[in-house]
Design a protein around this motif. Structure first.
Motif, PDB file in Angstrom:
ATOM      1  N   HIS A  68      70.222 -95.374  26.005  1.00  0.00           N
ATOM      2  CA  HIS A  68      69.958 -94.315  25.039  1.00  0.00           C
ATOM      3  C   HIS A  68      70.135 -94.810  23.608  1.00  0.00           C
ATOM      4  O   HIS A  68      70.797 -95.815  23.355  1.00  0.00           O
ATOM      5  CB  HIS A  68      70.910 -93.134  25.259  1.00  0.00           C
ATOM      6  CG  HIS A  68      70.788 -92.485  26.602  1.00  0.00           C
ATOM      7  ND1 HIS A  68      71.824 -91.801  27.191  1.00  0.00           N
ATOM      8  CD2 HIS A  68      69.756 -92.424  27.473  1.00  0.00           C
ATOM      9  CE1 HIS A  68      71.434 -91.336  28.367  1.00  0.00           C
ATOM     10  NE2 HIS A  68      70.177 -91.702  28.552  1.00  0.00           N
ATOM     11  N   VAL A  69      69.553 -94.074  22.676  1.00  0.00           N
ATOM     12  CA  VAL A  69      69.824 -94.202  21.250  1.00  0.00           C
ATOM     13  C   VAL A  69      70.458 -92.888  20.825  1.00  0.00           C
ATOM     14  O   VAL A  69      69.917 -91.814  21.108  1.00  0.00           O
ATOM     15  CB  VAL A  69      68.540 -94.469  20.440  1.00  0.00           C
ATOM     16  CG1 VAL A  69      68.844 -94.489  18.951  1.00  0.00           C
ATOM     17  CG2 VAL A  69      67.905 -95.779  20.873  1.00  0.00           C
ATOM     18  N   PHE A  70      71.591 -92.955  20.143  1.00  0.00           N
ATOM     19  CA  PHE A  70      72.344 -91.755  19.800  1.00  0.00           C
ATOM     20  C   PHE A  70      72.277 -91.512  18.297  1.00  0.00           C
ATOM     21  O   PHE A  70      72.511 -92.417  17.497  1.00  0.00           O
ATOM     22  CB  PHE A  70      73.795 -91.900  20.236  1.00  0.00           C
ATOM     23  CG  PHE A  70      73.954 -92.112  21.718  1.00  0.00           C
ATOM     24  CD1 PHE A  70      73.968 -91.041  22.592  1.00  0.00           C
ATOM     25  CD2 PHE A  70      74.071 -93.397  22.235  1.00  0.00           C
ATOM     26  CE1 PHE A  70      74.110 -91.239  23.959  1.00  0.00           C
ATOM     27  CE2 PHE A  70      74.213 -93.611  23.597  1.00  0.00           C
ATOM     28  CZ  PHE A  70      74.222 -92.525  24.466  1.00  0.00           C
TER      29      PHE A  70
ATOM     30  N   VAL B  81      66.925 -86.824  25.575  1.00  0.00           N
ATOM     31  CA  VAL B  81      67.534 -86.783  26.903  1.00  0.00           C
ATOM     32  C   VAL B  81      68.528 -85.627  26.982  1.00  0.00           C
ATOM     33  O   VAL B  81      68.543 -84.868  27.943  1.00  0.00           O
ATOM     34  CB  VAL B  81      68.230 -88.116  27.227  1.00  0.00           C
ATOM     35  CG1 VAL B  81      68.932 -88.059  28.586  1.00  0.00           C
ATOM     36  CG2 VAL B  81      67.224 -89.258  27.189  1.00  0.00           C
ATOM     37  N   TRP B  82      69.355 -85.503  25.964  1.00  0.00           N
ATOM     38  CA  TRP B  82      70.230 -84.341  25.839  1.00  0.00           C
ATOM     39  C   TRP B  82      70.623 -84.180  24.379  1.00  0.00           C
ATOM     40  O   TRP B  82      70.550 -85.115  23.591  1.00  0.00           O
ATOM     41  CB  TRP B  82      71.478 -84.435  26.730  1.00  0.00           C
ATOM     42  CG  TRP B  82      72.374 -85.628  26.556  1.00  0.00           C
ATOM     43  CD1 TRP B  82      72.439 -86.727  27.348  1.00  0.00           C
ATOM     44  CD2 TRP B  82      73.357 -85.843  25.515  1.00  0.00           C
ATOM     45  NE1 TRP B  82      73.381 -87.610  26.885  1.00  0.00           N
ATOM     46  CE2 TRP B  82      73.976 -87.083  25.768  1.00  0.00           C
ATOM     47  CE3 TRP B  82      73.786 -85.100  24.421  1.00  0.00           C
ATOM     48  CZ2 TRP B  82      74.972 -87.605  24.948  1.00  0.00           C
ATOM     49  CZ3 TRP B  82      74.785 -85.612  23.603  1.00  0.00           C
ATOM     50  CH2 TRP B  82      75.360 -86.844  23.864  1.00  0.00           C
ATOM     51  N   GLU B  83      71.028 -82.981  24.019  1.00  0.00           N
ATOM     52  CA  GLU B  83      71.606 -82.712  22.712  1.00  0.00           C
ATOM     53  C   GLU B  83      72.679 -81.644  22.887  1.00  0.00           C
ATOM     54  O   GLU B  83      72.501 -80.676  23.617  1.00  0.00           O
ATOM     55  CB  GLU B  83      70.558 -82.302  21.678  1.00  0.00           C
ATOM     56  CG  GLU B  83      69.671 -81.156  22.063  1.00  0.00           C
ATOM     57  CD  GLU B  83      68.620 -80.877  20.991  1.00  0.00           C
ATOM     58  OE1 GLU B  83      68.126 -79.744  20.976  1.00  0.00           O
ATOM     59  OE2 GLU B  83      68.303 -81.773  20.186  1.00  0.00           O
ATOM     60  N   ARG B  84      73.797 -81.874  22.216  1.00  0.00           N
ATOM     61  CA  ARG B  84      74.939 -80.974  22.351  1.00  0.00           C
ATOM     62  C   ARG B  84      75.479 -80.632  20.980  1.00  0.00           C
ATOM     63  O   ARG B  84      75.671 -81.499  20.125  1.00  0.00           O
ATOM     64  CB  ARG B  84      76.044 -81.631  23.187  1.00  0.00           C
ATOM     65  CG  ARG B  84      75.708 -81.811  24.649  1.00  0.00           C
ATOM     66  CD  ARG B  84      75.671 -80.491  25.400  1.00  0.00           C
ATOM     67  NE  ARG B  84      76.960 -79.820  25.392  1.00  0.00           N
ATOM     68  CZ  ARG B  84      77.926 -80.028  26.285  1.00  0.00           C
ATOM     69  NH1 ARG B  84      77.740 -80.940  27.257  1.00  0.00           N
ATOM     70  NH2 ARG B  84      79.061 -79.372  26.222  1.00  0.00           N
ATOM     71  N   GLN B  85      75.765 -79.353  20.781  1.00  0.00           N
ATOM     72  CA  GLN B  85      76.397 -78.912  19.545  1.00  0.00           C
ATOM     73  C   GLN B  85      77.906 -79.078  19.690  1.00  0.00           C
ATOM     74  O   GLN B  85      78.506 -78.560  20.638  1.00  0.00           O
ATOM     75  CB  GLN B  85      76.044 -77.459  19.250  1.00  0.00           C
ATOM     76  CG  GLN B  85      76.416 -77.010  17.853  1.00  0.00           C
ATOM     77  CD  GLN B  85      75.880 -75.621  17.541  1.00  0.00           C
ATOM     78  OE1 GLN B  85      75.723 -74.789  18.435  1.00  0.00           O
ATOM     79  NE2 GLN B  85      75.578 -75.362  16.278  1.00  0.00           N
TER      80      GLN B  85
ATOM     81  N   ILE C 135      72.841 -86.151  19.594  1.00  0.00           N
ATOM     82  CA  ILE C 135      71.565 -86.205  20.304  1.00  0.00           C
ATOM     83  C   ILE C 135      71.407 -87.563  20.973  1.00  0.00           C
ATOM     84  O   ILE C 135      71.626 -88.607  20.342  1.00  0.00           O
ATOM     85  CB  ILE C 135      70.397 -85.966  19.330  1.00  0.00           C
ATOM     86  CG1 ILE C 135      70.564 -84.617  18.623  1.00  0.00           C
ATOM     87  CG2 ILE C 135      69.056 -86.036  20.050  1.00  0.00           C
ATOM     88  CD1 ILE C 135      69.695 -84.459  17.393  1.00  0.00           C
ATOM     89  N   ALA C 136      71.029 -87.550  22.247  1.00  0.00           N
ATOM     90  CA  ALA C 136      70.723 -88.775  22.988  1.00  0.00           C
ATOM     91  C   ALA C 136      69.223 -88.868  23.187  1.00  0.00           C
ATOM     92  O   ALA C 136      68.596 -87.935  23.705  1.00  0.00           O
ATOM     93  CB  ALA C 136      71.439 -88.770  24.339  1.00  0.00           C
ATOM     94  N   LEU C 137      68.657 -89.997  22.775  1.00  0.00           N
ATOM     95  CA  LEU C 137      67.227 -90.251  22.918  1.00  0.00           C
ATOM     96  C   LEU C 137      67.008 -91.361  23.938  1.00  0.00           C
ATOM     97  O   LEU C 137      67.816 -92.293  24.030  1.00  0.00           O
ATOM     98  CB  LEU C 137      66.617 -90.676  21.574  1.00  0.00           C
ATOM     99  CG  LEU C 137      66.889 -89.777  20.374  1.00  0.00           C
ATOM    100  CD1 LEU C 137      66.325 -90.416  19.105  1.00  0.00           C
ATOM    101  CD2 LEU C 137      66.285 -88.390  20.576  1.00  0.00           C
TER     102      LEU C 137
END
Length: 692
Positions: free
Chosen positions: A144-146, A165-169, A155-157
């Motif tokens: 991933h790239v964060f 891939v995912w994003e979290r607040q 955010i994970a790309l």
């Protein structure tokens, strides 16, 4: 009061003294090694340069040696990618990373761009969906790239495609936005920035779940809370706004926490008595749990915004015949604290020295100093007007009360240096495995502090803002060489050193420089077209070795005069791409407020015609007068002013007069140039005559 040996004071505090809840790391956080996974803190850059800082120890060092002193003059552009299609605005503070022949960079808009390291072609881009933000670098790991976004999202790309891939607040810990992300072994270490209170945060790289946090200002019942008066901890600042270092063998992460704040401004300590932990501190935390291990506070009860928030640098060196695991900490104050990173003790000695006091500020009686002293000036110089211009780089603007490092203030501005925008600030250091030296770019940016100033202090209009590069021997904490430079190099101007004993650094005028790492002698320069406020890197791809840098520019300390761009450059020996056109250079003198006004009269002590008497920075009407050569300008102390006001021209010393209310003085300007002046009754009030 005698010096107190810091080694007798620093002791590891029980691991049970933790700040904030601790959550164990789940099994899902353990990841298989990948191209960007680093197992040792001091793994040098090679084919990859996989994180901001190069390695987990933030050494910014590469084992590549194809580019050396014998051929560096043949270094030219291999390619240049204008990653935002020609953007010439904003603040670019991101440093590129390189993994498997691909460069990953964040733009001034906060977008993430993946670029082929051989061809310079964009492979993919991720565009922010929550608005523009200033970023300082991605992390790469686990495929991933964060990155981060506004509203505190991590955010994970996907590393191959850029797909989310995912994003979290991640709310509740401060502003998780600006600070570069650090990845290690399934963990993401995220700093916070620019808020009333902030925490160091560890996140699961596979899910975004928060694993642990550590507050910069402890709550009641937590270790260190008693160093804050009353409830001042709740808005005490101390945000960890630069990326940490990691030592996997010791299982520790090292965070630098920012300045104390609250009450009226960061300059006001009157309502937050105490040392104010963990503001202005280096804190070692257990990598897996966030448990407190030890700390060192470099400034007690800071009222100058002089926090040493730089990326700490790890190194293994031999000191006095013993192999030591050390951490190098310190920046704005112009001195390094070299500590044993296992327990925070000081193998080279640190002493607590008495400093001047201001009871209303509740100042702390002592401050720590390394026995070896600092590496830059810590006192402004009162160089006489009319002598050489610009003169000493730490030259004082006239008429201010003058102080040294840690001279306190109240309601009268006190001018001191390095200043909250000087020293090394947040430039990225480099430790060379070859020379054993740690290198940093720094700035001369004197500041005037008082409770009359907003935010973190006044950088006096008219002062010269320059800088330099310094090389310090980590085994002795003594300066090996120092080179003065025409620009401040303390704001993201990172250094890369190489196994071929080269040193690379970018300047705010767009020039990328190569120096001899052992002597500081300049060997090469290349114009990139925009200010550089990032670190150069090296990588290997397609059978070649490349140097790369992002030239975008930022506003500190030169405002909009620093040329902007969106240029990601790669260089190789005998490359085919020549330098960019030279942009207008930054204005190194701190500007006055206001826009140019044509005329021949300046009213002292007024912000505009018809206003009441003022002692603000803008209390010359106009602040910026523009006249042709040969013009006689009249300076008048407004008849309604309560007492004497005047004009002191600096640094040429053309005039220095004090006038009673209603009195005037005239001067004929016979030579083109810019001529700053301030009021001896209120040096904050500053104007400029631009003669064309």
């Amino acid at each position: 009061m005698p010096d107190i040996n810091r080694r007798d004071l620093i002791r590891a505090v029980a691991a049970a003294a933790i700040a904030g809840p601790v959550i164990g790391v789940p099994a899902s956080a353990a990841r298989a090694p990948g191209a960007a996974d680093l197992k040792h803190f001091d793994t040098p850059g090679d084919a990859d340069f996989p994180k901001v800082g190069g390695n987990l120890g933030n050494q910014n060092y590469t084992s590549l040696r194809r580019i050396d002193a014998g051929n560096v003059r043949r270094l030219r552009g291999s390619w240049m990618n204008s990653i935002e299609g020609g953007l010439r605005t904003g603040n670019s503070q991101s440093t590129a990373v390189a993994v498997d022949g691909v460069l990953y960079i964040e733009s001034a808009l906060g977008n993430v761009v993946a670029v082929d390291g051989v061809t310079g072609v964009t492979k993919w881009r991720y565009e922010q969906t929550r608005g523009t933000l200033t970023r300082r670098g991605v992390a790469v790991g686990g495929g991933h790239v964060f990155t981060k976004s506004n509203d505190n999202y991590v955010i994970a790309l996907d590393r191959q495609t850029g797909a989310v891939v995912w994003e979290r607040q991640v709310n509740g810990f401060g502003n998780i936005e600006k600070v570069a992300v650090v990845y290690h072994d399934g963990l993401l270490f995220c700093g916070t920035n620019d808020g009333p209170r902030g925490a160091a945060v560890a996140v699961d790289a596979t899910t975004g779940d928060v694993l642990w946090h550590f507050w910069g200002t402890p709550e009641p019942g937590e270790f260190g809370n008693d160093t804050w008066e009353g409830d001042s901890w709740a808005e005490g600042g101390a945000t960890p706004w630069i990326h940490p270092a990691v030592d996997p063998e010791l299982g520790l992460t090292y965070w630098t926490f920012g300045n104390a704040r609250g009450n009226n401004s960061s300059q006001d300590g009157s309502a937050r008595g105490g040392q104010n932990l963990f503001a202005n501190s280096l804190v070692a935390l257990d990598m897996r749990t966030g448990a407190y291990r030890w700390h060192f506070q470099s400034i007690h009860h800071d009222i100058w915004d002089m926090d040493n928030v730089m990326s700490p640098v790890l190194a293994d060196v031999r000191i006095r015949g013993r192999d030591r695991k050390v951490i190098v900490y310190g920046s704005k104050s112009g001195m390094y604290f070299i500590l044993d990173r296992t327990d925070g003790t000081a193998p080279l000695g640190i002493v607590e020295r008495p400093v001047p006091q201001e009871p209303r500020q509740k100042t702390w009686p002592t401050q720590p100093f390394p026995v070896q002293g600092g590496w830059t000036e810590q006192q402004v110089v009162d160089q006489p007007l009319g002598t050489s211009v610009p003169g000493d780089p730490n030259r004082a603007v006239p008429n201010y009360a003058q102080g040294a490092l840690y001279t306190p203030h109240w309601d009268t501005p006190v001018l001191s240096i390095p200043g909250h925008g000087g020293g090394a600030d947040w430039s990225h250091l480099s430790f060379s495995h070859r020379t054993g030296l740690v290198y940093t770019g720094f700035g001369y940016v004197a500041a005037a502090h008082s409770l009359t100033e907003a935010a973190n202090g006044l950088r006096p209009p008219g002062e010269y803002q320059t800088g330099g590069i310094v090389a310090v021997d980590v085994s002795t904490n003594k300066v090996r060489w120092k080179r003065r430079m025409p620009y401040s190099l303390g704001h993201g101007n990172g250094i890369l050193t190489t196994a071929s004993d080269l040193l690379f650094i970018g300047q705010p005028d767009g020039n990328l420089l190569a120096l001899d790492a052992r002597t500081g002698r300049e060997l090469w320069r290349f114009q990139t077209g925009a200010a550089i406020s990032s670190s150069p890197i090296m990588y290997r791809a397609g059978g070649k070795q490349y140097l790369a840098v992002f030239a975008g520019g930022t506003s500190i300390p030169y405002g909009n005069s620093a040329p902007r761009g969106d240029f990601l450059w790669a260089f190789e020996i005998d490359g085919a791409v020549g330098p960019a056109a030279t942009p207008p250079p930054p204005v190194i003198r701190r500007p006055v407020s206001g826009t140019p006004v044509d005329g021949d009269t300046v009213i002292i002590g007024r912000t505009a015609t018809g206003t009441t008497e003022s002692f603000t920075v803008a209390s010359m009407a106009p602040t910026h007068l523009r006249v042709p050569v040969g013009t006689t300008v009249t300076f008048t102390n407004h008849p309604g002013n309560a007492g004497p006001r005047g004009v002191t021209q600096f640094f040429e010393g053309l005039f220095d007069v004090t006038l009673a209310p209603g009195e005037s003085f005239t001067y004929t300007f016979t030579r083109a140039g810019e001529y700053f002046f301030n009021d001896p009754a209120s040096p904050r009030s500053t104007g400029k005559v631009e003669v064309y």
